[in-house]
Design a protein around this motif. Structure first.
Motif, mmCIF file in Angstrom:
data_model
loop_
_atom_site.group_PDB
_atom_site.id
_atom_site.type_symbol
_atom_site.label_atom_id
_atom_site.label_comp_id
_atom_site.label_asym_id
_atom_site.label_seq_id
_atom_site.Cartn_x
_atom_site.Cartn_y
_atom_site.Cartn_z
ATOM 1 N N PRO A 5 0.837 -1.208 0.000
ATOM 2 C CA PRO A 5 0.000 0.000 0.000
ATOM 3 C C PRO A 5 0.872 1.259 0.000
ATOM 4 O O PRO A 5 1.917 1.300 0.658
ATOM 5 N N LEU A 6 0.442 2.249 -0.717
ATOM 6 C CA LEU A 6 1.139 3.535 -0.762
ATOM 7 C C LEU A 6 0.222 4.542 -0.061
ATOM 8 O O LEU A 6 -0.701 5.087 -0.660
ATOM 9 N N GLU A 7 0.467 4.734 1.216
ATOM 10 C CA GLU A 7 -0.424 5.510 2.075
ATOM 11 C C GLU A 7 0.137 6.904 2.329
ATOM 12 O O GLU A 7 1.333 7.150 2.137
ATOM 13 N N PRO A 8 -0.726 7.846 2.764
ATOM 14 C CA PRO A 8 -0.291 9.231 2.963
ATOM 15 C C PRO A 8 0.916 9.394 3.882
ATOM 16 O O PRO A 8 1.729 10.292 3.669
ATOM 17 N N TRP A 9 1.085 8.523 4.855
ATOM 18 C CA TRP A 9 2.241 8.655 5.751
ATOM 19 C C TRP A 9 3.562 8.361 5.032
ATOM 20 O O TRP A 9 4.633 8.651 5.555
ATOM 21 N N ARG A 10 3.485 7.867 3.821
ATOM 22 C CA ARG A 10 4.688 7.618 3.006
ATOM 23 C C ARG A 10 4.966 8.767 2.034
ATOM 24 O O ARG A 10 5.747 8.616 1.099
ATOM 25 N N ALA A 11 4.356 9.922 2.251
ATOM 26 C CA ALA A 11 4.451 11.039 1.299
ATOM 27 C C ALA A 11 5.883 11.493 1.055
ATOM 28 O O ALA A 11 6.242 11.839 -0.076
ATOM 29 N N GLU A 12 6.719 11.507 2.075
ATOM 30 C CA GLU A 12 8.101 11.950 1.880
ATOM 31 C C GLU A 12 8.846 11.004 0.942
ATOM 32 O O GLU A 12 9.535 11.444 0.015
ATOM 33 N N GLU A 13 8.690 9.712 1.172
ATOM 34 C CA GLU A 13 9.318 8.714 0.299
ATOM 35 C C GLU A 13 8.725 8.794 -1.117
ATOM 36 O O GLU A 13 9.448 8.709 -2.112
ATOM 37 N N PHE A 14 7.416 8.985 -1.194
ATOM 38 C CA PHE A 14 6.730 9.125 -2.481
ATOM 39 C C PHE A 14 7.247 10.344 -3.242
ATOM 40 O O PHE A 14 7.536 10.261 -4.435
ATOM 41 N N LEU A 15 7.401 11.467 -2.557
ATOM 42 C CA LEU A 15 7.902 12.682 -3.212
ATOM 43 C C LEU A 15 9.319 12.476 -3.741
ATOM 44 O O LEU A 15 9.626 12.865 -4.877
ATOM 45 N N ALA A 16 10.186 11.861 -2.953
ATOM 46 C CA ALA A 16 11.557 11.593 -3.415
ATOM 47 C C ALA A 16 11.531 10.709 -4.669
ATOM 48 O O ALA A 16 12.275 10.949 -5.627
ATOM 49 N N HIS A 17 10.655 9.729 -4.659
ATOM 50 C CA HIS A 17 10.509 8.849 -5.827
ATOM 51 C C HIS A 17 10.001 9.632 -7.044
ATOM 52 O O HIS A 17 10.557 9.515 -8.141
ATOM 53 N N ILE A 18 8.956 10.442 -6.854
ATOM 54 C CA ILE A 18 8.402 11.201 -7.983
ATOM 55 C C ILE A 18 9.436 12.188 -8.516
ATOM 56 O O ILE A 18 9.537 12.398 -9.728
#
Length: 182
Positions: free
Chosen positions: A14-27
């Motif tokens: 799951p890609l949940e809101p609490w992973r936003a920092e990791e998600f932003l680095a990936h994007i």
């Protein structure tokens, strides 16, 4: 924690809101290769907007209308799959994907999307899965082909991106065909 082994040190989670920092680095790593195809990529430019993107999917998931899953390779987020726009009455949902260059050429998206579509058909009783992509997004169309989806139509100039209109291909598979592999 929920995770599906995709083989070769890759996992679907799951890609949940609490992973936003990791998600932003990936994007940020993926932006050049993802931005032309995924509208939320150009809107996920800081922690607040990345959190909003993931929260939108969390809200859809809470209402049973969609979800977003990340693909991790050797512990690093490299892409993902998503489902959205579920209409329970008609049984139709759209799926999509994205991947940064570090994850390409490994079959990760095909395997992750297969897991997602299997789940949609078996657990959510979806009848029709659609895949939308621009004709110039050859990689996306190739995934649709590998999954056994049928190209049904091309909508002319229905997608506006950076002030320019683009066509959209519609690919789809119905539950009975998916279950029988044909």
């Amino acid at each position: 924690m929920f995770k599906v082994n995709l083989g070769g040190d890759a996992e679907l989670r799951p890609l949940e809101p609490w992973r936003a920092e990791e998600f932003l680095a990936h994007i940020d790593r993926a932006r050049e290769s993802v931005d032309p195809w995924i509208p939320w990529a150009s809107r996920s430019t800081d922690l607040e907007s990345a959190t909003r993107t993931l929260q939108r999917y969390a809200d859809w998931q809470a209402r049973g209308e969609g979800l977003i899953l990340g693909v991790w390779l050797s512990g690093e987020l490299v892409g993902g799959v998503m489902a959205f726009g579920f209409d329970a009455h008609s049984g139709v949902i759209e799926v999509g994907c994205w991947l940064e260059p570090a994850g390409t050429g490994r079959g990760l998206i095909t395997r992750a999307t297969t897991v997602l579509i299997d789940w949609l058909f078996t657990e959510r009783a979806v009848h029709r899965v659609e895949w939308h992509c621009r004709p110039d997004n050859v990689a996306s169309a190739n995934v649709a082909r590998r999954l056994g989806l049928t190209h049904e139509a091309t909508l002319r100039e229905n997608f506006l991106w950076q002030g320019k209109r683009h066509d959209t291909e519609i690919w789809a598979v119905l539950a009975p065909a998916w279950r029988t592999g044909g």
